[in-house]
Design an enzyme around this catalytic site. Structure first.
Site, short mmCIF file in Angstrom:
data_model
loop_
_atom_site.label_atom_id
_atom_site.label_comp_id
_atom_site.label_asym_id
_atom_site.label_seq_id
_atom_site.Cartn_x
_atom_site.Cartn_y
_atom_site.Cartn_z
N ASN A 244 57.86 78.44 70.44
CA ASN A 244 57.45 76.97 70.78
C ASN A 244 58.94 76.36 71.96
OD1 ASN A 244 58.20 74.13 71.61
ND2 ASN A 244 57.92 72.42 69.80
N THR B 118 54.33 78.07 73.94
CA THR B 118 53.41 76.78 74.35
C THR B 118 54.21 75.55 75.27
OG1 THR B 118 54.90 76.09 72.84
CG2 THR B 118 52.86 76.74 71.72
N ARG C 73 52.37 69.63 73.99
CA ARG C 73 52.14 69.61 72.68
C ARG C 73 50.30 70.01 72.76
NH1 ARG C 73 53.10 65.10 69.18
NH2 ARG C 73 51.83 64.61 67.84
N ASP D 182 57.76 72.79 61.98
CA ASP D 182 56.90 73.11 61.17
C ASP D 182 55.26 72.40 61.95
OD1 ASP D 182 57.53 73.57 58.56
OD2 ASP D 182 58.82 71.97 58.43
N GLY E 164 63.91 70.56 60.68
CA GLY E 164 63.01 70.22 59.66
C GLY E 164 63.19 71.96 59.19
N ARG F 213 66.49 65.06 68.49
CA ARG F 213 66.66 66.49 68.15
C ARG F 213 67.40 67.07 68.77
NH1 ARG F 213 62.23 69.01 66.88
NH2 ARG F 213 60.48 67.10 66.62
N ASP G 71 52.71 66.85 58.22
CA ASP G 71 53.69 67.71 58.41
C ASP G 71 54.81 67.68 59.22
OD1 ASP G 71 51.79 69.42 56.82
OD2 ASP G 71 51.17 69.72 58.27
#
Length: 394
Positions: free
Chosen positions: A24, A56, A59, A83, A115, A187, A345
């Protein structure tokens, strides 16, 4: 074949090894592609790995890719992101007609998100010191090059709206889920986003109303009412310990008397983030879900101390009477309103009733830990009546 510490043969990736890398490019701080090209790729080439890289684009793109991919072309699937991308990959594999063999394709988590809890857990199981960022990526890439595999737990979840999904890491509700979702806007800060989100939510601390029930490890067995299996028309293993959500939980389950919580966390692994050593007792296998809940009434200062101690895994030593831990094989959470967020997750779900059952050793993960026997499908083990409803407070 090398042996694990228990003397049993350890499964290894074949040599030469062909891997499909799902990456990603927008994960974490957006440096995943650069890190792969400059850190991971040279190590794979030196180890004799051949790979194909696919980025990717949206989503659930990875979920769609693995749903139709010819898995026979690859010896392992490498997931480089946070994750959430591993969550997509596992659920895509479980949606295939051949899910029983597809989910056995070895998986590897390379951290490039915010994370990175699964990667941090694998790093811990390998006996490495707790590290972050590029150091964690290097450690996990070395584990991939060594090729050791370990069976890991899979959590099967059912929601009130009728959906079924699978978790490889955690289910969170309340404070911990709010921080996860609300910090998404930060983020670009990387893992610091969670620290900032924690302080912001502490300033506006709230409680969450719901009913929590669980089946503890070692509870005495009891017969579940006759009828078709809960998920007889859905792919995936049968959840023999669960009854439909509209029915009361079986009589051998424990129902928590409290209805006001600060958080509920069901965790499969040791880490909730690269610097959140939430479940020091976890090993990722053995058919155990580590269930934590925090009763309402905890002072803000105590909650802050708990989260700070979690970095080193010492939060259970603070003797906080509001914090409860219990190892379980199944659980049910029924929010009484839509106030609190629900995450699986790290991915946000609609806040609704949800229940889950653990399936031990259901998939293979690149790991440096000794191989653990997955054991039989989870079922209550014989024990005394007193231990059936016991809670382990911190």
């Amino acid at each position: 074949m090398p042996s694990s510490q228990d003397g049993h043969p350890r499964r290894l990736l074949p040599r030469p090894c062909r891997v499909l890398v799902l990456l990603n490019p927008r994960g974490g701080t957006g440096k995943a592609l650069h890190l792969f090209q400059n850190r991971v790729q040279p190590m794979l080439q030196e180890a004799g790995f051949s790979f194909q890289l696919r980025q990717t684009e949206r989503r659930n793109h990875a979920r769609e890719l693995v749903r139709t991919e010819d898995l026979s072309s690859w010896d392992a699937l490498v997931v480089m992101s946070g994750d959430g991308l591993m969550h997509e990959v596992v659920n895509g594999l479980m949606e295939r007609p051949d899910w029983e063999t597809a989910i056995q394709k070895p998986l590897c988590s390379l951290p490039a998100g915010s994370g990175n809890a699964l990667a941090a857990s694998v790093n811990h199981y390998a006996g490495n010191e707790q590290v972050t960022n590029e150091d964690l990526l290097t450690n996990c890439t070395l584990l991939l090059c060594h090729g050791g595999l370990s069976p890991m737990n899979l959590l099967s979840l059912h929601t009130a709206s009728g959906s079924r999904l699978f978790s490889v890491l955690s289910l969170g509700w309340g404070f911990v889920a709010d921080v996860d979702v609300e910090s998404e806007k930060y983020r670009c800060l990387g893992k610091i986003r969670f620290t900032l989100g924690t302080f912001l939510r502490l300033a506006a601390l709230r409680t969450y109303h719901g009913t929590l029930s669980y089946l503890p490890v070692g509870a005495p067995s009891s017969k579940i009412s006759a009828g078709p299996p809960l998920d007889h028309d859905q792919p995936g293993p049968v959840d023999s310990l669960l009854v439909p959500l509209e029915q009361p939980v079986p009589e051998n389950w424990t129902v928590v008397p409290d209805h006001e919580f600060v958080l509920v966390l069901a965790l499969l692994h040791s880490h909730l983030g690269s610097e959140m050593f939430a479940a020091p007792m976890a090993r990722g296998s053995g058919g155990v879900v580590h269930l934590f809940y925090l009763r309402a009434g905890v002072p803000r200062a105590t909650l802050l101390r708990l989260f700070m101690a979690m970095e080193k895994g010492t939060h259970m030593d603070l003797d906080c009477p509001n914090l409860v831990y219990v190892p379980v094989v199944a659980f049910r959470l029924e929010p009484h309103d839509t106030r609190g967020m629900l995450t699986v997750d790290g991915e946000q779900l609609v806040s609704e009733a949800v229940q889950g059952q653990v399936h031990p050793g259901r998939f293979q993960l690149v790991s440096g830990c000794p191989e653990l026997k997955p054991g039989p499908e989870p079922s209550p083990l014989p024990c005394s009546e007193d231990s059936a409803s016991s809670e382990f407070t911190s």
